[in-house]
Design a protein around this motif. Structure first.
Motif, PDB file in Angstrom:
ATOM      1  N   ARG A  83       0.835  -1.210   0.000  1.00  0.00           N
ATOM      2  CA  ARG A  83       0.000   0.000   0.000  1.00  0.00           C
ATOM      3  C   ARG A  83       0.873   1.265   0.000  1.00  0.00           C
ATOM      4  N   GLY A  84       0.527   2.202  -0.854  1.00  0.00           N
ATOM      5  CA  GLY A  84       1.227   3.489  -0.852  1.00  0.00           C
ATOM      6  C   GLY A  84       2.333   3.583  -1.892  1.00  0.00           C
ATOM      7  N   LEU A  85       2.660   2.468  -2.536  1.00  0.00           N
ATOM      8  CA  LEU A  85       3.675   2.543  -3.595  1.00  0.00           C
ATOM      9  C   LEU A  85       2.967   2.900  -4.906  1.00  0.00           C
ATOM     10  N   PRO A  86       3.419   3.944  -5.596  1.00  0.00           N
ATOM     11  CA  PRO A  86       2.696   4.376  -6.801  1.00  0.00           C
ATOM     12  C   PRO A  86       2.699   3.329  -7.909  1.00  0.00           C
ATOM     13  N   ALA A 141      -7.075  -1.698  -8.482  1.00  0.00           N
ATOM     14  CA  ALA A 141      -5.645  -1.860  -8.791  1.00  0.00           C
ATOM     15  C   ALA A 141      -5.105  -3.168  -8.192  1.00  0.00           C
ATOM     16  N   VAL A 142      -5.609  -3.553  -7.019  1.00  0.00           N
ATOM     17  CA  VAL A 142      -5.153  -4.807  -6.392  1.00  0.00           C
ATOM     18  C   VAL A 142      -5.674  -5.996  -7.194  1.00  0.00           C
ATOM     19  N   ARG A 143      -6.925  -5.918  -7.600  1.00  0.00           N
ATOM     20  CA  ARG A 143      -7.502  -7.022  -8.377  1.00  0.00           C
ATOM     21  C   ARG A 143      -6.731  -7.191  -9.686  1.00  0.00           C
ATOM     22  N   HIS A 144      -6.402  -6.044 -10.289  1.00  0.00           N
ATOM     23  CA  HIS A 144      -5.672  -6.109 -11.557  1.00  0.00           C
ATOM     24  C   HIS A 144      -4.284  -6.733 -11.341  1.00  0.00           C
ATOM     25  N   GLU A 189       5.193  -3.239 -15.255  1.00  0.00           N
ATOM     26  CA  GLU A 189       4.773  -2.331 -14.173  1.00  0.00           C
ATOM     27  C   GLU A 189       3.251  -2.238 -14.103  1.00  0.00           C
ATOM     28  N   PHE A 190       2.768  -2.138 -12.880  1.00  0.00           N
ATOM     29  CA  PHE A 190       1.324  -2.039 -12.658  1.00  0.00           C
ATOM     30  C   PHE A 190       1.035  -0.894 -11.691  1.00  0.00           C
ATOM     31  N   GLU A 191      -0.183  -0.422 -11.780  1.00  0.00           N
ATOM     32  CA  GLU A 191      -0.597   0.697 -10.922  1.00  0.00           C
ATOM     33  C   GLU A 191      -0.664   0.242  -9.453  1.00  0.00           C
ATOM     34  N   GLY A 192      -0.186   1.100  -8.542  1.00  0.00           N
ATOM     35  CA  GLY A 192      -0.247   0.766  -7.120  1.00  0.00           C
ATOM     36  C   GLY A 192      -1.602   1.113  -6.509  1.00  0.00           C
ATOM     37  N   PHE A 193      -1.714   0.954  -5.181  1.00  0.00           N
ATOM     38  CA  PHE A 193      -2.985   1.272  -4.507  1.00  0.00           C
ATOM     39  C   PHE A 193      -2.683   2.007  -3.207  1.00  0.00           C
ATOM     40  N   SER A 194      -3.624   2.832  -2.771  1.00  0.00           N
ATOM     41  CA  SER A 194      -3.365   3.608  -1.557  1.00  0.00           C
ATOM     42  C   SER A 194      -4.351   3.265  -0.434  1.00  0.00           C
TER      43      SER A 194
END
Ligand code: GDP
Ligand code: IMO
Ligand code: MG
Length: 423
Positions: A334-337, A391-394, A371-376
């Motif tokens: 969590r928190g990594l872009p 983003a987590v599901r992806h 690379e994949f999108e992070g989540f916050s």
């Protein structure tokens, strides 16, 4: 066939303890088949944290039988300390059995582990110094002290013989101090007395459970890349954490097993030395280490940290015959872009998609990342797939595609209930 293997698909510490504990809720028997108290399996139940090293993680369920199989190396002092620690927390070890064939870790093994690491200078393995390697060496050399000797009539003879032999190595090879056998006998005789009631031919217990259709869990210790043959030799442990090791080390055949569940973290860690292609030496590595609490359960050493390595995960699928993959510890990302996943290695101008056999090559492999999108969002309270951020599901769907094994469970926090089944 009711047998389930749960093993580490990386370099250990993937969270095997948590998942064994969860599955043990429905199991009749949990068996450890390799390693020793180099393992540190954390089980968090409510406010209480249990750090199990030798005792199977099924011990917290009073109806579950817990077996230390013939392939495990047992330090008598350490296991009694663990038994006493559990008793202090009100956990009974009444249904714990230790195989008569287990080799004992004795004071000379601890001494030799330390001396041999020191003698390697800067080229040490970074062992846990629990005497694991020297005990398996004696087993292979056919000079070890097995549990039936330790708790039996041959106690003194076997101990004196082994100590005399090892003292020659300690002083002759390493210039170390001789071990006083009388002091060892005085201390260890009491341990032998206390351990005697636990000792059985556990292969019969495990076989009977399998044969009568009971639910049996094979609890892996360490991880695939620490396997003596299939791991990053020589920076490995001295036993067989891969799924095949379960059969040899528990004394039952492969037909007892119908599923093999590999546990991965959503990133990679390693303790001790050896090559690690996706290792991070920057603030992202520090961030993941901090967020994931990546400090050794056994030694307290900070764990080396890096991105998820799908080359390793695919290798683990292949060499263990994984039927399911679990992605644990997603919450620390969590928190990594951006989340990176290593999909191959660049080696001598070529692209490798298979894990190399020679660790020296691995040391020169450069990761190729997707690379994949992070989540916050805080995901620690999520219990279903639909509750997870997109983003987590992806990220999980992409991991499944890249690794090529069904991902069936996720871990979002250290507690027993911080998991979800997604298939
Ligand atoms: P094992 O050796 O594979 O059983 O794993 P360890 O117990 O050595 O290390 C796993 C660590 O991560 C322990 O401190 C666990 O309490 C913790 N842990 C397990 N699952 C999760 C999770 O999903 N999220 C977080 N944040 N921590 C977890
Ligand atoms: P669990 O079961 C992570 C590593 C040591 C060292 C190498 C050899 O908790 O996942 P050894 O003392 O076995 O001779 O050390 O293996 N190692 C582990 N790393 N988790 C473990 O167990 C480990 N057990 C051994 O750090 O690199
Ligand atoms: Mg551990």
């Amino acid at each position: 066939m009711p047998g389930k293997v749960i093993l580490g698909a990386q370099w250990g510490d993937e969270g095997k303890g948590k998942f064994i504990d969860i599955f043990a809720g429905k199991a009749d028997l949990v068996v450890r088949s390799q390693g020793g108290n180099n393992a540190g399996h954390t089980v968090v139940v409510g406010e209480e944290t249990y750090k199990l090293q030798l005792i199977p993680s099924g011990i917290l369920y009073p109806n579950c039988v817990n077996v230390i199989g013939p392939g495990v190396v047992v330090d008598p002092r350490a296991i009694l300390k663990e038994i006493d620690g559990l008793a202090e927390k009100g956990v009974s070890t009444e249904k714990l059995y230790i195989d008569a064939r287990c080799h004992c870790i004795l004071p000379w093994h601890l001494e030799l582990d330390a001396l041999s690491e020191k003698a390697r200078g800067g080229d040490d393995i970074g062992t846990t110094k629990k005497g694991i390697g020297p005990t398996y060496m004696d087993k292979a050399e056919r000079i070890g002290v097995r549990m039936h000797d330790f708790v039996g009539e041959r106690f003194e003879e076997a101990m004196r013989e082994a100590c005399a032999r090892k003292n020659k190595v300690i002083s002759g090879v390493y210039g170390g101090e001789l071990i006083d056998i009388q002091a060892v006998l005085d201390e260890y005789r009491g341990y032998a007395e206390r351990l005697r009631p636990f000792v059985r031919d556990t292969s019969v217990i495990t076989y009977d459970a399998v044969k009568s259709g009971k639910e049996v869990l094979f609890e892996g210790a360490q991880g695939t890349l620490l396997d003596l043959d299939m791991g990053t030799y020589p920076y490995v442990t001295s036993s067989h954490p891969v799924s095949g090791g379960c059969c040899i080390g528990s004394g039952v055949g492969p037909t007892a097993i119908d599923s093999v569940i590999g546990i991965c973290k959503s990133y990679t860690t390693r303790v001790g030395k050896g090559p690690f292609p996706t290792e991070l030496f920057d603030e992202t590595g520090d961030y993941i280490r901090g967020a994931g609490g990546e400090f050794g359960t056994v030694t307290g050493r900070p764990r080396r940290t890096g991105w998820f390595d799908a080359v390793i995960a695919r290798y683990a699928v292949r060499v263990n015959g994984l039927t399911d993959l679990v992605i644990n510890k997603i919450d620390p990302l969590r928190g990594l872009p951006t989340l990176k996943v290593c999909v191959g290695y660049r080696f001598k101008g070529e692209t490798l998609t298979e894990f190399p056999a020679d660790f020296a090559d691995l040391a020169h492999c450069e990761p190729i990342y997707e690379e994949f999108e992070g989540f916050s969002e805080d995901i620690t309270a999520c219990r279903t797939w639909d509750e997870l951020p997109a983003a987590v599901r992806h990220y999980i769907q992409e991991l499944e595609r890249i690794v090529g094994c069904p991902i069936t469970m996720l871990g979002v926090g250290p507690a027993r209930d911080q998991v979800m089944t997604i298939k």
